[in-house]
Design a protein around this motif. Structure first.
Motif, mmCIF file in Angstrom:
data_model
loop_
_atom_site.group_PDB
_atom_site.id
_atom_site.type_symbol
_atom_site.label_atom_id
_atom_site.label_comp_id
_atom_site.label_asym_id
_atom_site.label_seq_id
_atom_site.Cartn_x
_atom_site.Cartn_y
_atom_site.Cartn_z
ATOM 1 N N CYS A 228 -10.081 3.970 0.158
ATOM 2 C CA CYS A 228 -8.785 3.553 -0.386
ATOM 3 C C CYS A 228 -8.868 3.478 -1.906
ATOM 4 O O CYS A 228 -9.806 2.905 -2.458
ATOM 5 C CB CYS A 228 -8.406 2.195 0.193
ATOM 6 N N HIS B 271 -2.566 7.312 -1.247
ATOM 7 C CA HIS B 271 -3.596 6.691 -0.407
ATOM 8 C C HIS B 271 -4.262 5.520 -1.134
ATOM 9 O O HIS B 271 -5.485 5.473 -1.301
ATOM 10 C CB HIS B 271 -4.652 7.720 0.006
ATOM 11 N N SER B 272 -3.436 4.583 -1.587
ATOM 12 C CA SER B 272 -3.978 3.477 -2.380
ATOM 13 C C SER B 272 -3.382 2.146 -1.941
ATOM 14 O O SER B 272 -2.393 2.093 -1.206
ATOM 15 C CB SER B 272 -3.686 3.701 -3.867
ATOM 16 N N ILE B 273 -4.001 1.092 -2.418
ATOM 17 C CA ILE B 273 -3.476 -0.250 -2.203
ATOM 18 C C ILE B 273 -3.265 -0.905 -3.559
ATOM 19 O O ILE B 273 -4.005 -0.633 -4.518
ATOM 20 C CB ILE B 273 -4.422 -1.096 -1.320
ATOM 21 N N ASP C 129 0.832 -1.204 0.000
ATOM 22 C CA ASP C 129 0.000 0.000 0.000
ATOM 23 C C ASP C 129 0.867 1.254 0.000
ATOM 24 O O ASP C 129 2.072 1.203 0.247
ATOM 25 C CB ASP C 129 -0.960 0.019 1.195
ATOM 26 N N PRO D 212 0.379 4.743 1.878
ATOM 27 C CA PRO D 212 -0.416 5.586 2.768
ATOM 28 C C PRO D 212 -0.121 7.082 2.622
ATOM 29 O O PRO D 212 -0.783 7.906 3.261
ATOM 30 C CB PRO D 212 -0.015 5.079 4.157
#
Length: 384
Positions: free
Chosen positions: A267, A241-243, A224, A226
């Motif tokens: 997310c 802000h992703s996975i 991820d 953050p």
């Protein structure tokens, strides 16, 4: 009362006496039983009997120690490892066949039976997985499978093994999905360790555990970002802000559903595959969520093995088989030439092993991006 030192179970684990200590104890028991004065030399009958008895005791001690280690998740093997896996509600992934989708062209109404055999350019057999028929359009798509981990390039499955009236030609428009052997002890141990996060939410570990639990999934990579700005991880740039989840195998919708459920609220997602999911807790119009994940691209890896001049006939095939058996294809993984050198050591005659992502490699290692899965591009055996 015996003089043979026993096995001891301590807070640190099991302690075993050495075979020499066991032999000393057996000889001491013999001396005590016969009143002393026995010649303990190995060539005497009593010496040979004592040595045999000591070897039997040491072997049984080793078996007990092995059994004790089998209750430890880090050391368990075979069916004992399977039993520990059941405590975590996971099972060893079985071997899978290689799969491809082929297009069959011919007369409308022609029936193609289950088990119909096709050949690829290398002469390997592929069989249809179910019966199907050619519709009015004159073409139908059907899945074919083959045992083992076979890589067939697009257009290479095109030969009909036995003619079928009404069938004109066949081809695979896309490359095959190679099968994989049964999940190894090390792979199963790693997945069990990660599976403890299966009931968690909002963490990469939870996403990883639940993705790997899906039917048909063969490999997973999850990371991820953050931070509030893009970040590049091993050759791939993640959104803020992703996975990121790269997955080999499994159903697209099932993969997207796991990501939506376990990635966490708000997310963003990354990848080359997008699936739209709808929240069935509402009436129409239902909230829609677009979930993205990565289907990793193949990274061809070339291995060059240099052998001594005058190597015996058949060595080339043995080398190619040994390299293929030692090849581990993991998303974002690193492959080292020295690992293949170790696998080839029992064959002898090997002078050097090089690895790379181009023909005629000269490197000692390669690292795949997190959007790539290493596959064998070629194995060359050359004389010095």
């Amino acid at each position: 009362m015996t003089h043979v030192p026993p096995l001891r179970f301590t807070a640190q684990g099991i302690e075993m006496p050495s075979e020499a200590e066991i032999l000393d104890g057996v000889l001491a028991d013999f001396q005590a039983a016969f009143g002393g004065g026995l010649n303990p030399a190995p060539e005497t009958p009593q010496g040979q009997l004592a040595a045999s008895l000591a070897a039997v005791i040491a072997d049984k001690n080793a078996q007990i120690a092995f059994l004790v280690n089998q209750v430890h998740p880090d050391f368990a093997e075979s069916f004992m490892q399977d039993a520990i896996g059941k405590i975590y509600f996971i099972e060893r992934k079985p071997a899978t066949d290689s799969l491809a989708e082929c297009e069959f062209y011919g007369l409308a109404g022609t029936r193609i039976p289950q088990g119909f055999v096709l050949l690829d350019d290398e002469g390997r057999k592929w069989q249809t997985l179910a019966e199907t028929g050619i519709p009015e359009s004159g073409v139908v798509k059907a899945a074919v499978g083959a045992k083992g981990s076979l890589k067939a390039a697009a257009g290479s499955i095109s030969r009909i093994y036995q003619s079928l009236p009404g069938l004109d030609r066949v081809r695979n428009p896309q490359s095959s999905l190679p099968g994989r052997p049964e999940e190894s002890r090390a792979e199963f141990a790693e997945r069990r360790l990660r599976s403890v996060a299966v009931n968690a939410h909002g963490t990469p570990q939870a996403v990883y555990a639940n993705l790997f639990a899906l039917e048909g999934v063969r490999d997973v990579y999850v990371v991820d970002n953050p931070k509030g700005q893009p970040e590049t991880v091993n050759g791939y740039t993640l959104k803020p802000h992703s996975i990121y989840a790269a997955v080999v195998g499994g159903d697209d919708k099932a993969v997207a559903d796991v990501l939506l459920r376990f990635a966490g609220c708000g997310c963003d997602f990354n990848g080359n595959t997008e699936i739209t999911l709808y929240d069935d807790n509402y009436t129409d119009p239902k909230p829609a969520y677009t979930v993205a994940f990565m289907r990793p691209e193949d990274l061809p890896v070339y291995i060059r093995v240099t052998v001594e001049r005058g190597a015996p006939a058949g060595l080339t095939q043995q080398i190619q088989e040994a390299v293929a058996a030692a090849f581990e294809s993991r998303i974002g993984g690193t492959l080292y030439a020295v690992k293949f050198a170790a696998a080839l050591a029992p064959l002898g005659r090997v002078l050097d092993v090089a690895i790379g992502t181009t023909v005629n490699p000269s490197g000692s290692s390669i690292r795949a991006g997190i959007h790539q899965k290493p596959v064998i591009g070629g194995i060359e055996v050359a004389g010095a």
